[in-house]
Design a protein around this motif. Structure first.
Motif, PDB file in Angstrom:
ATOM      1  N   SER A  93      -8.202   5.624   7.295  1.00  0.00           N
ATOM      2  CA  SER A  93      -6.777   5.909   7.493  1.00  0.00           C
ATOM      3  C   SER A  93      -6.496   5.969   8.992  1.00  0.00           C
ATOM      4  O   SER A  93      -7.391   6.230   9.794  1.00  0.00           O
ATOM      5  CB  SER A  93      -6.360   7.230   6.825  1.00  0.00           C
ATOM      6  N   THR A 128      -3.197   7.050  11.925  1.00  0.00           N
ATOM      7  CA  THR A 128      -1.873   7.608  12.199  1.00  0.00           C
ATOM      8  C   THR A 128      -1.529   7.377  13.659  1.00  0.00           C
ATOM      9  O   THR A 128      -2.325   7.689  14.547  1.00  0.00           O
ATOM     10  CB  THR A 128      -1.816   9.114  11.888  1.00  0.00           C
ATOM     11  N   ALA A 149      -2.495  -2.122  11.295  1.00  0.00           N
ATOM     12  CA  ALA A 149      -2.339  -2.535   9.894  1.00  0.00           C
ATOM     13  C   ALA A 149      -2.810  -3.964   9.676  1.00  0.00           C
ATOM     14  O   ALA A 149      -3.244  -4.321   8.571  1.00  0.00           O
ATOM     15  CB  ALA A 149      -0.877  -2.389   9.476  1.00  0.00           C
ATOM     16  N   ASP A 191      -8.162  -2.490   6.792  1.00  0.00           N
ATOM     17  CA  ASP A 191      -7.709  -2.457   5.403  1.00  0.00           C
ATOM     18  C   ASP A 191      -7.620  -1.022   4.934  1.00  0.00           C
ATOM     19  O   ASP A 191      -8.481  -0.535   4.196  1.00  0.00           O
ATOM     20  CB  ASP A 191      -8.661  -3.266   4.523  1.00  0.00           C
ATOM     21  N   CYS A 192      -6.588  -0.324   5.394  1.00  0.00           N
ATOM     22  CA  CYS A 192      -6.407   1.079   5.008  1.00  0.00           C
ATOM     23  C   CYS A 192      -4.969   1.473   5.314  1.00  0.00           C
ATOM     24  O   CYS A 192      -4.253   0.742   6.014  1.00  0.00           O
ATOM     25  CB  CYS A 192      -7.386   1.979   5.763  1.00  0.00           C
ATOM     26  N   PRO A 193      -4.510   2.629   4.824  1.00  0.00           N
ATOM     27  CA  PRO A 193      -3.144   3.075   5.120  1.00  0.00           C
ATOM     28  C   PRO A 193      -2.964   3.360   6.615  1.00  0.00           C
ATOM     29  O   PRO A 193      -3.829   3.943   7.267  1.00  0.00           O
ATOM     30  CB  PRO A 193      -3.003   4.362   4.295  1.00  0.00           C
ATOM     31  N   GLN A 248      -0.009   5.053   9.174  1.00  0.00           N
ATOM     32  CA  GLN A 248       1.239   5.800   9.234  1.00  0.00           C
ATOM     33  C   GLN A 248       1.787   5.807  10.660  1.00  0.00           C
ATOM     34  O   GLN A 248       1.023   5.822  11.627  1.00  0.00           O
ATOM     35  CB  GLN A 248       1.041   7.242   8.767  1.00  0.00           C
ATOM     36  N   LYS A 254       3.760  -3.149   6.371  1.00  0.00           N
ATOM     37  CA  LYS A 254       2.685  -2.368   5.772  1.00  0.00           C
ATOM     38  C   LYS A 254       2.638  -0.924   6.296  1.00  0.00           C
ATOM     39  O   LYS A 254       2.010  -0.055   5.693  1.00  0.00           O
ATOM     40  CB  LYS A 254       1.330  -3.011   6.044  1.00  0.00           C
ATOM     41  N   GLU A 273       3.551   2.789   7.037  1.00  0.00           N
ATOM     42  CA  GLU A 273       4.323   3.848   6.355  1.00  0.00           C
ATOM     43  C   GLU A 273       4.929   4.772   7.404  1.00  0.00           C
ATOM     44  O   GLU A 273       4.222   5.377   8.196  1.00  0.00           O
ATOM     45  CB  GLU A 273       3.419   4.641   5.419  1.00  0.00           C
TER      46      GLU A 273
END
Length: 306
Positions: free
Chosen positions: A201, A203, A221, A225-227, A229, A302, A304
Motif C-alpha cells: 500500500s 499513501t 499507481a 500493483d497495490c492501493p 491513496q 486508480k 483513491e
C-alpha cells in the motif's frame, strides 16, 4: 554581451524587430547561430509575466535559446504589435523578445511568431498560467515539438491535471511532473535496498493544491500493483511492505526531508521545492515523448482520494 540592453518598439512590425535584432547582434556580439532552440512563452496576460521571463532566461543558461514571450494586449481597437527586446544582463544566454498583440492580431499569434523562430532549431512552447485543453492542437502548440504546461498555476489545479490525459499528445509535459523528480528517485532508491519486498500500500499526502503530489501518486499507481491513496495533510509519502514502512517527509516550507525506514536510522536529505526555472531547465533537456509522464497521467483514475 554583458551590458544589459532593452529596446522598446511601439506599433511595430516583424521586419522592424528583425532589423533591430540584427543591429544589436552586430554591435553587441550576440550570436543567434549558437541557439539550440526557440522557447515560446505563451503568457496570455500580464499575470506573473516577469517571473516567467526570469525562469526562461535562467533556463537559457544551460540551453542557449531565443525566448519569445507572446501575450494579448488590448482586445479592442486596431491591430498592432508592441515589442521589447532584451539582450545581455538578466537575459542570460538568450535574447528575449516580448510581443504584445493588440486587437484582432491577438487571435493570430502563430503567424506573428513564425518570422522570429530560429531556423533549423526545435521549438518548445510553454504556458506558465492558463493552457489550452489540447496543447498540440493550439495554433502555437502546432509549431512546437515539446509543449509544457503548469497545472500548479491553474485556477483549479487538480481539475487541470486530471484533464491532461484527455488532451495528451506525445511531446506534452507539465512542470508539476518535474517538481517530483527527486522524490521519485529517492523512493526508487529506498525500495532498491534489502529486503526487496513488494509494496502492499502507498499513501501520498500534502496540500490539496499541490498537483505534483497527484502526479507522484499516479506514478506510484502505474508502477506498483497495490492501493495508492492521495490525502490532504503533512507533506509525506509512505510505502508499506509486509515487514517495513518507508516514509519520506518534509516540512511544507522546509528544505530538508527525512527518510525513515523500520528498524533503521533516519536519513536527512536536502529536498527543497523546485522552482519553475529549475523545472523548466530539466524539461528542456529532452525533446522526445515522456512515456513515464503519460503513464502517471493514465494511472490517476486508480488513485483513491481520501
Amino acid at each position: 554581451m554583458e551590458t544589459p540592453v532593452r529596446v522598446q518598439l511601439r506599433d511595430t512590425s516583424a521586419v522592424a524587430v528583425s532589423k533591430k535584432l540584427v543591429e544589436l547582434r552586430r554591435t553587441g556580439g550576440v550570436v543567434t547561430q549558437g541557439r539550440v532552440l526557440t522557447l515560446i512563452v505563451c503568457a496570455g496576460d500580464a499575470r506573473g509575466l516577469e517571473a516567467s521571463i526570469s525562469a526562461a532566461t535562467d533556463a537559457s543558461r544551460e540551453h542557449p535559446c531565443r525566448v519569445i514571450v507572446v501575450g494579448r494586449g488590448r482586445g479592442d481597437g486596431p491591430s498592432r504589435m508592441d515589442a521589447e527586446i532584451r539582450v545581455g544582463g538578466e537575459a542570460g544566454a538568450s535574447e528575449v523578445l516580448i510581443l504584445a498583440l493588440h486587437g484582432e492580431l491577438g487571435d493570430h499569434q502563430e503567424s506573428v511568431l513564425v518570422p522570429f523562430l530560429v531556423p533549423d532549431t526545435p521549438v518548445v512552447a510553454w504556458w506558465p498560467n492558463t493552457s489550452p485543453a489540447v496543447p498540440a492542437r493550439d495554433p502555437v502548440g502546432r509549431l512546437a515539438v515539446r509543449r509544457i504546461t503548469d497545472a500548479t498555476n491553474a485556477e483549479n489545479p487538480r481539475a487541470a491535471i486530471s484533464a491532461r490525459l484527455a488532451g495528451y499528445t506525445p511531446g506534452d509535459t507539465d512542470l508539476a511532473w518535474a517538481r517530483v523528480t527527486y522524490w521519485r528517485a529517492l523512493l526508487v532508491s529506498a525500495l532498491d535496498q534489502p529486503p526487496h519486498e513488494p509494496v502492499i500500500s502507498a499513501t501520498v499526502s500534502g496540500l490539496r493544491t499541490e498537483v505534483a503530489l497527484d502526479l507522484l501518486a499516479g506514478w506510484l499507481a502505474s508502477r506498483i500493483d497495490c492501493p495508492v491513496q492521495r490525502a490532504d495533510g503533512p507533506l509525506r509519502v509512505e510505502l508499506r511492505t509486509p515487514t517495513q514502512s518507508i516514509v519520506l517527509g518534509r516540512p511544507q516550507d522546509g528544505r530538508v526531508a527525512t527518510l525513515s525506514r523500520t528498524a533503521k536510522p533516519d536519513s536527512l536529505i536536502t529536498l527543497a521545492r523546485r522552482d519553475s526555472a529549475e523545472c523548466l531547465t530539466e524539461e528542456l533537456r529532452r525533446l522526445d515523448p515522456d512515456e513515464i509522464y503519460e503513464a502517471a497521467l493514465s494511472a490517476l483514475p486508480k488513485v483513491e482520494y481520501v
